[in-house]
Write a protein that holds these residues in place. Structure first.
Motif, short mmCIF file in Angstrom:
data_model
loop_
_atom_site.label_atom_id
_atom_site.label_comp_id
_atom_site.label_asym_id
_atom_site.label_seq_id
_atom_site.Cartn_x
_atom_site.Cartn_y
_atom_site.Cartn_z
N ALA A 1 1.80 6.29 -6.98
CA ALA A 1 0.64 7.02 -7.49
C ALA A 1 0.77 8.52 -7.25
O ALA A 1 0.36 9.32 -8.08
CB ALA A 1 -0.63 6.49 -6.83
N GLN A 2 1.35 8.92 -6.12
CA GLN A 2 1.43 10.34 -5.79
C GLN A 2 2.70 11.02 -6.28
O GLN A 2 2.70 12.21 -6.53
CB GLN A 2 1.32 10.52 -4.26
CG GLN A 2 0.01 10.04 -3.69
CD GLN A 2 -1.18 10.80 -4.26
OE1 GLN A 2 -1.12 11.99 -4.46
NE2 GLN A 2 -2.26 10.08 -4.55
N TRP A 3 3.79 10.30 -6.39
CA TRP A 3 5.06 10.93 -6.71
C TRP A 3 5.69 10.40 -8.00
O TRP A 3 6.05 11.17 -8.88
CB TRP A 3 6.02 10.73 -5.54
CG TRP A 3 7.35 11.37 -5.76
CD1 TRP A 3 7.65 12.68 -5.69
CD2 TRP A 3 8.55 10.71 -6.13
NE1 TRP A 3 8.96 12.89 -5.99
CE2 TRP A 3 9.55 11.67 -6.26
CE3 TRP A 3 8.89 9.37 -6.36
CZ2 TRP A 3 10.84 11.37 -6.60
CZ3 TRP A 3 10.19 9.07 -6.69
CH2 TRP A 3 11.14 10.07 -6.81
N TYR B 1 2.39 1.63 -3.38
CA TYR B 1 1.35 2.07 -4.31
C TYR B 1 1.11 3.58 -4.17
O TYR B 1 1.03 4.31 -5.16
CB TYR B 1 0.05 1.30 -4.05
CG TYR B 1 -1.11 1.83 -4.85
CD1 TYR B 1 -1.22 1.53 -6.21
CD2 TYR B 1 -2.06 2.66 -4.27
CE1 TYR B 1 -2.27 2.03 -6.95
CE2 TYR B 1 -3.10 3.16 -5.01
CZ TYR B 1 -3.20 2.85 -6.35
OH TYR B 1 -4.23 3.35 -7.09
N LEU B 2 0.98 4.05 -2.92
CA LEU B 2 0.77 5.48 -2.70
C LEU B 2 1.96 6.30 -3.20
O LEU B 2 1.80 7.36 -3.81
CB LEU B 2 0.53 5.76 -1.22
CG LEU B 2 -0.84 5.36 -0.67
CD1 LEU B 2 -0.91 5.66 0.82
CD2 LEU B 2 -1.95 6.08 -1.41
N LEU B 3 3.17 5.81 -2.92
CA LEU B 3 4.38 6.52 -3.36
C LEU B 3 4.41 6.64 -4.88
O LEU B 3 4.67 7.71 -5.42
CB LEU B 3 5.62 5.80 -2.85
CG LEU B 3 6.96 6.43 -3.20
CD1 LEU B 3 7.10 7.75 -2.45
CD2 LEU B 3 8.10 5.50 -2.85
N PHE C 1 0.83 -1.20 0.00
CA PHE C 1 0.00 0.00 0.00
C PHE C 1 0.87 1.26 0.00
O PHE C 1 0.59 2.22 -0.72
CB PHE C 1 -0.94 -0.02 1.21
CG PHE C 1 -1.88 1.15 1.23
CD1 PHE C 1 -2.91 1.26 0.29
CD2 PHE C 1 -1.75 2.14 2.18
CE1 PHE C 1 -3.76 2.33 0.31
CE2 PHE C 1 -2.61 3.22 2.19
CZ PHE C 1 -3.62 3.31 1.26
N ALA C 2 1.95 1.25 0.80
CA ALA C 2 2.85 2.41 0.84
C ALA C 2 3.53 2.61 -0.51
O ALA C 2 3.65 3.74 -1.00
CB ALA C 2 3.89 2.24 1.95
#
Length: 195
Positions: free
Chosen positions: A58-60, A54-56, A51-52
């Motif tokens: 997707a956001q950066w 994925y967020l990294l 999840f981390a």
């Protein structure tokens, strides 16, 4: 459709640990023994790290990749536009060169025709009386024709040299070598005269 698939798969994922626990008691695969607290913590950490990441991404990560791709597409589009403009300029320069060559050729032909016509008129008017003088004037007229043709060819050569140098400078962005341009113009004129 994805929501329906998720509702179908959620019970399956909850059933897998239960089946694995039952299998573990029967001596199944130890990798799927969910009664082991270490395996449960590893699965939880795997989900958190996934999840981390994925967020990294997707956001950066992915927005930066998208911006790089957009910049590259913009730069390629600009380069293509510049190439099209350079091609248009080259086509215009070639058209100007051809027009100048046609104009110089037409002037040369008109000068030759004018000189020839003048010589013929003078020869016919004095044909019976001054035959010897006519021969001298005819030779002078031929000399003038040759001089006019040489002058016209010189003007054509100069115009072709200047136009070719301007075209090469416009296409390449730097002044060409005079010797190379002169050699190319002479070669083209010789080929035109031979052909």
């Amino acid at each position: 459709m994805p929501r329906r698939l998720a509702t179908l798969l959620v019970p399956f994922f909850f059933a897998v640990p239960t089946l694995a626990l039952a299998e573990g008691k029967k001596g199944g695969m130890p990798q799927l023994d969910f009664a082991d607290k270490l395996l449960v913590s590893q699965v939880v950490w795997l989900a958190l790290i996934f999840f981390a990441l994925y967020l990294l991404l997707a956001q950066w990560g992915l927005p930066r990749v998208a911006s790089v791709l957009e910049e590259r597409a913009r730069r390629i589009g600009g380069d293509l536009d510049a190439a099209r403009a350079a091609k248009r300029a080259a086509d215009e320069a070639i058209a100007e060169l051809e027009a100048a060559a046609r104009h110089a050729h037409d002037e040369a032909q008109a000068a030759i025709a004018s000189a020839t016509e003048r010589a013929k008129t003078e020869a016919l008017s004095h044909a019976g009386v001054l035959d010897a003088r006519l021969k001298a004037e005819l030779a002078a007229a031929e000399t003038r024709i040759a001089a006019a043709e040489r002058a016209a060819m010189g003007a054509l050569r100069d115009a072709a040299h200047e136009t070719a140098a301007a075209l090469i400078a416009r296409l390449t962005g730097r002044a060409p070598e005079t010797d190379m341009v002169s050699a190319a113009v002479e070669q083209a004129l010789a080929a035109q005269a031979a052909g």
